[in-house]
Design a protein around this motif. Structure first.
Motif, PDB file in Angstrom:
ATOM      1  N   TYR A  30     -10.532  71.482  35.951  1.00 27.15           N
ATOM      2  CA  TYR A  30      -9.530  71.021  36.892  1.00 27.15           C
ATOM      3  C   TYR A  30     -10.290  70.683  37.943  1.00 27.15           C
ATOM      4  N   CYS A  31      -9.801  69.765  38.710  1.00 23.66           N
ATOM      5  CA  CYS A  31     -10.591  69.091  39.926  1.00 23.66           C
ATOM      6  C   CYS A  31      -9.239  69.194  41.280  1.00 23.66           C
ATOM      7  N   ILE A 288      -5.941  67.980  39.528  1.00 24.48           N
ATOM      8  CA  ILE A 288      -5.770  67.020  38.138  1.00 24.48           C
ATOM      9  C   ILE A 288      -6.725  67.833  36.967  1.00 24.48           C
ATOM     10  N   LEU A 289      -6.343  67.732  35.729  1.00 25.05           N
ATOM     11  CA  LEU A 289      -7.073  68.229  34.604  1.00 25.05           C
ATOM     12  C   LEU A 289      -7.875  67.049  34.060  1.00 25.05           C
ATOM     13  N   ASP A 313      -5.576  75.407  28.197  1.00 22.76           N
ATOM     14  CA  ASP A 313      -5.883  75.113  29.390  1.00 22.76           C
ATOM     15  C   ASP A 313      -4.673  74.429  30.408  1.00 22.76           C
ATOM     16  N   LEU A 314      -3.944  73.711  29.785  1.00 25.94           N
ATOM     17  CA  LEU A 314      -2.519  73.285  30.469  1.00 25.94           C
ATOM     18  C   LEU A 314      -1.437  73.499  29.383  1.00 25.94           C
ATOM     19  N   TYR A 377       0.617  75.635  38.655  1.00 26.27           N
ATOM     20  CA  TYR A 377       0.748  76.426  37.196  1.00 26.27           C
ATOM     21  C   TYR A 377      -0.155  75.768  36.349  1.00 26.27           C
ATOM     22  N   GLY A 378      -1.294  75.245  36.394  1.00 24.25           N
ATOM     23  CA  GLY A 378      -2.035  74.786  35.731  1.00 24.25           C
ATOM     24  C   GLY A 378      -3.212  76.074  35.237  1.00 24.25           C
TER      25      GLY A 378
END
Length: 423
Positions: A30-31, A288-289, A313-314, A377-378
Protein backbone atom coordinates in the motif's frame (compact mmCIF):
# COMPACT_ATOMS: atom_id res chain seq x y z
CA UNK A 1 -8.48 14.60 -5.77
CA UNK A 2 -5.31 12.60 -5.21
CA UNK A 3 -1.59 12.85 -5.91
CA UNK A 4 -1.02 9.73 -8.04
CA UNK A 5 -0.18 10.84 -11.58
CA UNK A 6 1.76 9.76 -14.65
CA UNK A 7 5.03 11.49 -15.46
CA UNK A 8 6.87 10.64 -18.65
CA UNK A 9 5.05 7.34 -18.82
CA UNK A 10 5.54 6.27 -15.21
CA UNK A 11 3.07 6.41 -12.28
CA UNK A 12 4.21 8.57 -9.39
CA UNK A 13 3.04 9.03 -5.82
CA UNK A 14 3.66 12.75 -5.36
CA UNK A 15 7.33 13.01 -6.44
CA UNK A 16 8.32 9.35 -6.03
CA UNK A 17 8.11 6.77 -8.83
CA UNK A 18 6.15 3.71 -7.77
CA UNK A 19 8.47 1.44 -9.73
CA UNK A 20 11.33 2.65 -7.54
CA UNK A 21 9.38 1.81 -4.38
CA UNK A 22 8.49 -1.62 -5.78
CA UNK A 23 12.15 -2.37 -6.48
CA UNK A 24 13.10 -1.36 -2.95
CA UNK A 25 10.35 -3.00 -0.87
CA UNK A 26 8.79 -5.65 -3.11
CA UNK A 27 5.13 -6.18 -3.86
CA UNK A 28 2.34 -6.03 -2.97
CA UNK A 29 2.32 -2.80 -0.97
CA UNK A 30 0.00 0.00 0.00
CA UNK A 31 1.17 3.51 -0.76
CA UNK A 32 -0.34 6.58 0.88
CA UNK A 33 0.05 10.21 -0.17
CA UNK A 34 0.65 12.59 2.73
CA UNK A 35 -0.40 15.55 0.58
CA UNK A 36 -3.75 13.92 -0.18
CA UNK A 37 -4.38 13.04 3.46
CA UNK A 38 -3.64 16.60 4.54
CA UNK A 39 -5.72 18.15 1.78
CA UNK A 40 -8.78 16.00 2.41
CA UNK A 41 -8.70 16.62 6.15
CA UNK A 42 -8.31 20.36 5.65
CA UNK A 43 -11.15 20.55 3.13
CA UNK A 44 -13.50 18.89 5.61
CA UNK A 45 -12.31 20.79 8.69
CA UNK A 46 -12.31 24.14 6.90
CA UNK A 47 -15.96 23.65 5.88
CA UNK A 48 -16.85 23.84 9.60
CA UNK A 49 -14.18 26.34 10.68
CA UNK A 50 -16.82 28.86 11.77
CA UNK A 51 -18.43 26.42 14.22
CA UNK A 52 -17.39 24.71 17.45
CA UNK A 53 -16.41 21.40 15.84
CA UNK A 54 -14.48 18.25 16.68
CA UNK A 55 -13.35 16.32 13.60
CA UNK A 56 -12.63 12.88 15.05
CA UNK A 57 -10.97 10.83 12.32
CA UNK A 58 -12.42 7.33 12.02
CA UNK A 59 -9.43 5.20 13.00
CA UNK A 60 -11.00 2.01 11.64
CA UNK A 61 -10.67 3.31 8.07
CA UNK A 62 -6.84 3.49 8.22
CA UNK A 63 -5.19 2.93 11.58
CA UNK A 64 -1.46 3.10 10.81
CA UNK A 65 0.38 5.10 13.47
CA UNK A 66 2.16 7.23 10.87
CA UNK A 67 -1.15 8.27 9.32
CA UNK A 68 -2.70 8.98 12.72
CA UNK A 69 0.30 11.09 13.71
CA UNK A 70 0.12 13.05 10.46
CA UNK A 71 -3.59 13.78 10.96
CA UNK A 72 -3.06 14.60 14.65
CA UNK A 73 -0.66 17.32 13.55
CA UNK A 74 -3.44 18.71 11.35
CA UNK A 75 -5.70 18.96 14.39
CA UNK A 76 -7.66 15.73 14.04
CA UNK A 77 -9.23 13.94 16.94
CA UNK A 78 -10.05 10.24 16.77
CA UNK A 79 -13.14 8.07 16.63
CA UNK A 80 -12.20 4.64 18.01
CA UNK A 81 -14.15 1.38 18.27
CA UNK A 82 -11.84 -0.76 20.40
CA UNK A 83 -9.28 -0.59 23.15
CA UNK A 84 -6.60 -1.27 20.57
CA UNK A 85 -7.66 1.72 18.48
CA UNK A 86 -7.73 3.83 21.65
CA UNK A 87 -4.10 2.86 22.29
CA UNK A 88 -3.21 3.70 18.70
CA UNK A 89 -4.78 7.14 18.94
CA UNK A 90 -3.05 7.94 22.23
CA UNK A 91 0.29 6.63 20.94
CA UNK A 92 -0.06 8.91 17.91
CA UNK A 93 -0.35 11.91 20.25
CA UNK A 94 -4.10 12.48 19.99
CA UNK A 95 -5.19 13.76 23.42
CA UNK A 96 -7.94 11.96 25.27
CA UNK A 97 -10.22 14.97 25.20
CA UNK A 98 -10.31 14.72 21.38
CA UNK A 99 -11.25 11.02 21.32
CA UNK A 100 -14.74 9.59 20.85
CA UNK A 101 -15.38 5.91 21.62
CA UNK A 102 -18.02 4.29 19.38
CA UNK A 103 -19.08 0.68 18.82
CA UNK A 104 -21.75 -1.73 20.03
CA UNK A 105 -19.55 -4.05 22.10
CA UNK A 106 -17.30 -2.04 24.42
CA UNK A 107 -15.99 -4.19 27.25
CA UNK A 108 -15.66 -3.00 30.83
CA UNK A 109 -11.87 -3.15 30.47
CA UNK A 110 -12.06 -0.88 27.42
CA UNK A 111 -14.41 1.48 29.23
CA UNK A 112 -11.99 1.74 32.15
CA UNK A 113 -9.06 2.50 29.84
CA UNK A 114 -11.09 5.20 28.07
CA UNK A 115 -12.10 6.81 31.37
CA UNK A 116 -8.46 6.81 32.51
CA UNK A 117 -7.52 8.50 29.22
CA UNK A 118 -10.11 11.23 29.82
CA UNK A 119 -11.89 10.79 26.49
CA UNK A 120 -14.29 13.39 25.17
CA UNK A 121 -17.29 11.12 24.79
CA UNK A 122 -18.68 7.59 24.81
CA UNK A 123 -21.24 6.93 22.07
CA UNK A 124 -23.48 4.46 23.90
CA UNK A 125 -25.56 2.07 21.81
CA UNK A 126 -27.72 0.06 24.23
CA UNK A 127 -29.20 0.01 27.72
CA UNK A 128 -26.94 -2.85 28.90
CA UNK A 129 -23.89 -0.88 27.73
CA UNK A 130 -25.17 2.23 29.51
CA UNK A 131 -25.59 0.30 32.76
CA UNK A 132 -22.15 -1.29 32.45
CA UNK A 133 -20.53 2.10 31.80
CA UNK A 134 -22.31 3.52 34.83
CA UNK A 135 -20.88 0.74 37.00
CA UNK A 136 -17.34 1.24 35.65
CA UNK A 137 -17.50 5.01 36.10
CA UNK A 138 -18.71 4.68 39.71
CA UNK A 139 -15.93 2.19 40.46
CA UNK A 140 -13.44 4.78 39.16
CA UNK A 141 -15.07 7.57 41.17
CA UNK A 142 -15.92 9.59 38.08
CA UNK A 143 -18.66 10.21 35.56
CA UNK A 144 -18.62 9.14 31.92
CA UNK A 145 -19.48 11.78 29.28
CA UNK A 146 -22.11 10.20 27.07
CA UNK A 147 -24.04 10.69 23.86
CA UNK A 148 -26.62 8.03 23.10
CA UNK A 149 -26.46 6.72 19.55
CA UNK A 150 -30.00 6.85 18.25
CA UNK A 151 -31.08 4.80 15.26
CA UNK A 152 -33.22 7.13 13.09
CA UNK A 153 -34.50 4.31 10.84
CA UNK A 154 -33.15 5.95 7.69
CA UNK A 155 -31.77 3.84 4.84
CA UNK A 156 -28.48 5.28 3.59
CA UNK A 157 -28.72 3.90 0.08
CA UNK A 158 -25.24 2.36 0.23
CA UNK A 159 -24.21 -1.31 0.31
CA UNK A 160 -26.30 -3.43 2.68
CA UNK A 161 -23.24 -4.41 4.73
CA UNK A 162 -22.25 -0.80 5.46
CA UNK A 163 -25.72 0.64 6.13
CA UNK A 164 -26.16 1.21 9.87
CA UNK A 165 -29.18 3.46 10.42
CA UNK A 166 -32.15 1.19 9.66
CA UNK A 167 -34.45 -0.26 12.30
CA UNK A 168 -33.22 -3.80 11.61
CA UNK A 169 -29.52 -2.91 11.92
CA UNK A 170 -27.59 -3.81 15.10
CA UNK A 171 -26.52 -0.23 15.78
CA UNK A 172 -27.97 2.32 18.13
CA UNK A 173 -31.03 2.70 20.33
CA UNK A 174 -34.41 2.43 18.56
CA UNK A 175 -35.97 5.78 17.81
CA UNK A 176 -39.15 5.05 19.78
CA UNK A 177 -37.11 4.26 22.92
CA UNK A 178 -34.83 7.29 22.80
CA UNK A 179 -36.51 9.56 25.34
CA UNK A 180 -37.01 6.71 27.83
CA UNK A 181 -33.35 5.72 27.63
CA UNK A 182 -32.26 9.34 28.07
CA UNK A 183 -34.48 9.49 31.15
CA UNK A 184 -32.70 6.41 32.50
CA UNK A 185 -29.28 7.86 31.66
CA UNK A 186 -30.09 11.12 33.39
CA UNK A 187 -30.76 9.26 36.63
CA UNK A 188 -27.56 7.18 36.65
CA UNK A 189 -24.90 8.65 38.98
CA UNK A 190 -21.97 7.52 36.81
CA UNK A 191 -23.34 9.02 33.60
CA UNK A 192 -23.09 12.62 32.39
CA UNK A 193 -25.45 13.11 29.47
CA UNK A 194 -23.80 15.43 26.94
CA UNK A 195 -25.28 14.89 23.51
CA UNK A 196 -26.98 12.90 20.78
CA UNK A 197 -25.20 10.68 18.28
CA UNK A 198 -26.40 9.41 14.90
CA UNK A 199 -24.59 7.56 12.13
CA UNK A 200 -26.53 6.03 9.24
CA UNK A 201 -23.83 4.28 7.23
CA UNK A 202 -20.83 4.57 4.96
CA UNK A 203 -20.08 5.48 1.34
CA UNK A 204 -23.14 7.73 1.04
CA UNK A 205 -23.10 9.86 -2.11
CA UNK A 206 -26.48 11.58 -1.77
CA UNK A 207 -27.35 14.32 0.73
CA UNK A 208 -31.00 13.24 1.04
CA UNK A 209 -30.50 10.42 3.61
CA UNK A 210 -28.25 12.66 5.69
CA UNK A 211 -30.78 15.48 5.64
CA UNK A 212 -33.65 13.20 6.64
CA UNK A 213 -31.68 11.68 9.52
CA UNK A 214 -30.28 15.00 10.74
CA UNK A 215 -33.69 16.70 10.69
CA UNK A 216 -35.10 13.89 12.83
CA UNK A 217 -32.15 14.19 15.18
CA UNK A 218 -32.59 17.96 15.55
CA UNK A 219 -36.22 17.34 16.54
CA UNK A 220 -35.00 14.87 19.16
CA UNK A 221 -32.55 17.40 20.60
CA UNK A 222 -35.41 19.87 21.09
CA UNK A 223 -37.57 17.20 22.71
CA UNK A 224 -34.79 16.12 25.05
CA UNK A 225 -34.15 19.69 26.12
CA UNK A 226 -37.86 20.02 26.84
CA UNK A 227 -37.48 16.91 29.02
CA UNK A 228 -34.82 18.71 31.03
CA UNK A 229 -31.62 17.31 29.50
CA UNK A 230 -28.74 19.68 28.83
CA UNK A 231 -27.79 18.63 25.31
CA UNK A 232 -24.63 20.48 24.26
CA UNK A 233 -23.19 18.16 21.59
CA UNK A 234 -24.48 16.71 18.35
CA UNK A 235 -22.44 13.86 16.89
CA UNK A 236 -23.40 13.35 13.24
CA UNK A 237 -20.96 10.52 12.52
CA UNK A 238 -19.29 10.09 9.15
CA UNK A 239 -20.34 8.31 6.00
CA UNK A 240 -19.62 10.86 3.27
CA UNK A 241 -18.59 8.79 0.25
CA UNK A 242 -15.78 8.99 -2.27
CA UNK A 243 -15.68 8.33 -6.03
CA UNK A 244 -14.46 4.80 -6.75
CA UNK A 245 -15.04 5.02 -10.50
CA UNK A 246 -13.02 8.03 -11.52
CA UNK A 247 -14.51 10.00 -14.36
CA UNK A 248 -18.06 8.96 -13.45
CA UNK A 249 -19.65 12.22 -12.37
CA UNK A 250 -22.86 10.47 -11.32
CA UNK A 251 -21.07 8.59 -8.53
CA UNK A 252 -19.32 11.69 -7.18
CA UNK A 253 -20.39 12.57 -3.63
CA UNK A 254 -21.30 16.14 -2.60
CA UNK A 255 -18.40 18.42 -1.75
CA UNK A 256 -17.83 18.88 2.01
CA UNK A 257 -18.78 22.55 1.71
CA UNK A 258 -22.22 21.58 0.36
CA UNK A 259 -22.55 18.96 3.12
CA UNK A 260 -21.58 21.60 5.68
CA UNK A 261 -24.13 24.11 4.40
CA UNK A 262 -26.91 21.56 4.86
CA UNK A 263 -25.78 20.71 8.40
CA UNK A 264 -25.39 24.34 9.47
CA UNK A 265 -28.91 25.07 8.28
CA UNK A 266 -30.29 22.22 10.40
CA UNK A 267 -28.02 22.33 13.45
CA UNK A 268 -27.19 26.03 13.57
CA UNK A 269 -30.20 27.02 15.72
CA UNK A 270 -29.38 24.29 18.26
CA UNK A 271 -26.17 25.94 19.54
CA UNK A 272 -24.28 22.67 20.00
CA UNK A 273 -20.75 21.43 19.49
CA UNK A 274 -20.70 19.49 16.23
CA UNK A 275 -18.78 16.20 16.17
CA UNK A 276 -17.92 14.36 12.95
CA UNK A 277 -16.19 11.04 12.37
CA UNK A 278 -15.02 11.08 8.74
CA UNK A 279 -12.80 8.25 7.58
CA UNK A 280 -13.18 7.15 3.98
CA UNK A 281 -13.46 10.66 2.56
CA UNK A 282 -10.04 11.47 4.07
CA UNK A 283 -8.20 8.22 3.37
CA UNK A 284 -9.94 6.56 0.41
CA UNK A 285 -8.29 8.36 -2.49
CA UNK A 286 -5.10 8.92 -0.48
CA UNK A 287 -4.03 5.29 -0.89
CA UNK A 288 -3.37 2.74 -3.61
CA UNK A 289 -2.41 -0.93 -3.64
CA UNK A 290 0.46 -1.84 -5.99
CA UNK A 291 0.72 -5.43 -7.21
CA UNK A 292 2.79 -7.37 -9.72
CA UNK A 293 1.40 -9.70 -12.37
CA UNK A 294 2.70 -13.24 -11.74
CA UNK A 295 1.03 -15.03 -14.65
CA UNK A 296 -1.05 -14.27 -17.72
CA UNK A 297 -3.43 -17.22 -18.08
CA UNK A 298 -5.65 -18.03 -21.07
CA UNK A 299 -8.95 -19.65 -20.11
CA UNK A 300 -11.66 -21.08 -22.36
CA UNK A 301 -13.30 -17.71 -22.86
CA UNK A 302 -11.48 -15.39 -20.48
CA UNK A 303 -8.01 -13.98 -19.98
CA UNK A 304 -6.75 -13.93 -16.40
CA UNK A 305 -4.10 -11.79 -14.80
CA UNK A 306 -2.90 -13.60 -11.68
CA UNK A 307 -1.44 -11.07 -9.25
CA UNK A 308 0.79 -11.33 -6.21
CA UNK A 309 -1.84 -9.42 -4.20
CA UNK A 310 -4.82 -11.37 -2.93
CA UNK A 311 -8.09 -11.03 -1.06
CA UNK A 312 -6.16 -11.14 2.22
CA UNK A 313 -4.48 -7.87 1.16
CA UNK A 314 -7.61 -6.13 -0.21
CA UNK A 315 -10.83 -7.87 0.75
CA UNK A 316 -13.33 -5.21 -0.33
CA UNK A 317 -14.09 -6.73 -3.77
CA UNK A 318 -14.72 -10.16 -2.22
CA UNK A 319 -16.62 -8.79 0.79
CA UNK A 320 -18.69 -5.99 -0.77
CA UNK A 321 -18.42 -6.63 -4.53
CA UNK A 322 -16.54 -3.35 -4.42
CA UNK A 323 -15.13 -1.66 -7.50
CA UNK A 324 -11.59 -0.30 -7.62
CA UNK A 325 -10.21 1.32 -10.75
CA UNK A 326 -7.07 -0.52 -11.88
CA UNK A 327 -4.34 1.18 -13.90
CA UNK A 328 -0.91 0.05 -15.11
CA UNK A 329 2.08 1.60 -13.36
CA UNK A 330 3.62 2.19 -16.78
CA UNK A 331 1.37 4.45 -18.82
CA UNK A 332 0.03 2.73 -21.94
CA UNK A 333 0.66 4.28 -25.32
CA UNK A 334 -2.11 6.13 -27.08
CA UNK A 335 -2.10 3.65 -29.97
CA UNK A 336 -2.71 0.51 -27.94
CA UNK A 337 -6.11 -1.17 -27.74
CA UNK A 338 -7.97 -2.58 -24.74
CA UNK A 339 -8.26 -6.18 -23.59
CA UNK A 340 -10.81 -7.65 -21.19
CA UNK A 341 -9.15 -9.28 -18.18
CA UNK A 342 -10.23 -10.96 -14.97
CA UNK A 343 -7.81 -9.81 -12.26
CA UNK A 344 -7.40 -12.48 -9.59
CA UNK A 345 -5.14 -13.36 -6.69
CA UNK A 346 -3.34 -16.57 -5.75
CA UNK A 347 -5.53 -17.51 -2.76
CA UNK A 348 -7.44 -20.79 -3.14
CA UNK A 349 -10.88 -19.15 -3.18
CA UNK A 350 -13.04 -18.29 -6.16
CA UNK A 351 -13.86 -15.12 -4.28
CA UNK A 352 -10.22 -14.05 -4.62
CA UNK A 353 -11.18 -11.95 -7.62
CA UNK A 354 -10.57 -8.21 -7.81
CA UNK A 355 -12.28 -7.46 -11.13
CA UNK A 356 -14.06 -9.30 -13.92
CA UNK A 357 -13.93 -8.46 -17.61
CA UNK A 358 -12.11 -5.21 -16.92
CA UNK A 359 -11.00 -3.22 -20.00
CA UNK A 360 -7.26 -2.63 -19.69
CA UNK A 361 -4.32 -2.12 -22.04
CA UNK A 362 -2.52 -5.33 -22.90
CA UNK A 363 -0.43 -6.40 -19.92
CA UNK A 364 2.22 -9.03 -19.39
CA UNK A 365 3.88 -10.99 -16.62
CA UNK A 366 5.95 -8.86 -14.25
CA UNK A 367 4.03 -5.66 -15.08
CA UNK A 368 2.86 -3.59 -12.12
CA UNK A 369 -0.73 -2.47 -11.62
CA UNK A 370 -2.24 -0.08 -9.08
CA UNK A 371 -5.66 -0.37 -7.44
CA UNK A 372 -6.93 3.16 -6.86
CA UNK A 373 -9.00 4.45 -3.93
CA UNK A 374 -7.61 1.73 -1.68
CA UNK A 375 -6.63 3.85 1.31
CA UNK A 376 -9.80 3.21 3.30
CA UNK A 377 -10.67 -0.26 4.62
CA UNK A 378 -7.77 -1.79 2.72
CA UNK A 379 -4.73 -2.47 4.89
CA UNK A 380 -6.83 -2.37 8.06
CA UNK A 381 -8.80 -5.44 6.93
CA UNK A 382 -5.77 -7.36 5.71
CA UNK A 383 -5.09 -10.80 7.14
CA UNK A 384 -2.52 -13.57 6.95
CA UNK A 385 -4.88 -16.08 5.32
CA UNK A 386 -2.94 -18.86 3.55
CA UNK A 387 0.02 -17.80 5.75
CA UNK A 388 0.56 -14.85 3.47
CA UNK A 389 2.42 -12.05 5.29
CA UNK A 390 0.55 -8.89 6.19
CA UNK A 391 0.85 -6.39 3.38
CA UNK A 392 3.57 -3.74 3.64
CA UNK A 393 2.62 -0.05 3.88
CA UNK A 394 4.50 3.01 2.59
CA UNK A 395 3.93 6.73 3.18
CA UNK A 396 5.10 9.26 0.59
CA UNK A 397 5.59 12.93 1.39
CA UNK A 398 6.93 14.97 -1.51
CA UNK A 399 10.11 13.34 -2.80
CA UNK A 400 10.65 11.06 0.18
CA UNK A 401 9.02 7.86 1.36
CA UNK A 402 9.21 5.48 4.31
CA UNK A 403 7.98 2.00 5.13
CA UNK A 404 5.38 2.51 7.87
CA UNK A 405 4.48 -1.17 8.32
CA UNK A 406 6.98 -3.89 7.58
CA UNK A 407 6.17 -7.15 5.85
CA UNK A 408 6.72 -9.96 8.40
CA UNK A 409 8.71 -13.00 7.44
CA UNK A 410 7.21 -16.46 7.55
CA UNK A 411 9.44 -17.20 10.54
CA UNK A 412 8.01 -14.21 12.39
CA UNK A 413 4.46 -15.36 11.65
CA UNK A 414 5.16 -18.87 12.93
CA UNK A 415 6.90 -17.51 16.03
CA UNK A 416 3.53 -16.18 17.23
CA UNK A 417 2.29 -19.75 17.65
CA UNK A 418 3.26 -22.57 19.98
CA UNK A 419 2.74 -26.32 20.25
CA UNK A 420 1.75 -27.67 23.70
CA UNK A 421 4.07 -30.27 25.22
CA UNK A 422 1.26 -32.80 25.24
CA UNK A 423 0.69 -32.75 21.50
Amino acid sequence: MHHFTYREGHLYAEDVALEAIARAVGTPFYCYSAATLRRHFRVFADAFADRDTLVAFSVKSLSNLAVLTLLQKEGAGADVVSGGELSRALTAGIPGDRIVFSGVGKTRTEMAAALEAGIHQFNVESVPELQALNDVAISHDTTAPVALRINPDVAAGSHDKISTGRAEDKFGIPWAQARDVYRLAGNLPGIAVKGVDVHIGSQITDLAPFEKAFNRTAELVRALRADGHEITRLDLGGGLGVPYQHGDDQSAPPHPEVYAEMIKRIAGPLDVQLIFEPGRMITGNAGILVSRIIYHKEGESRRFLILDAAMNDLIRPALYDAWHDVIPVREPGSQGGKVKYDLVGPVCETGDTFARQRDLPELAENDLVAFLTAGAYGAVQASQYNTRPLVLEVLVDGDRYAVIRKRPTTAQILAMESVPDWV
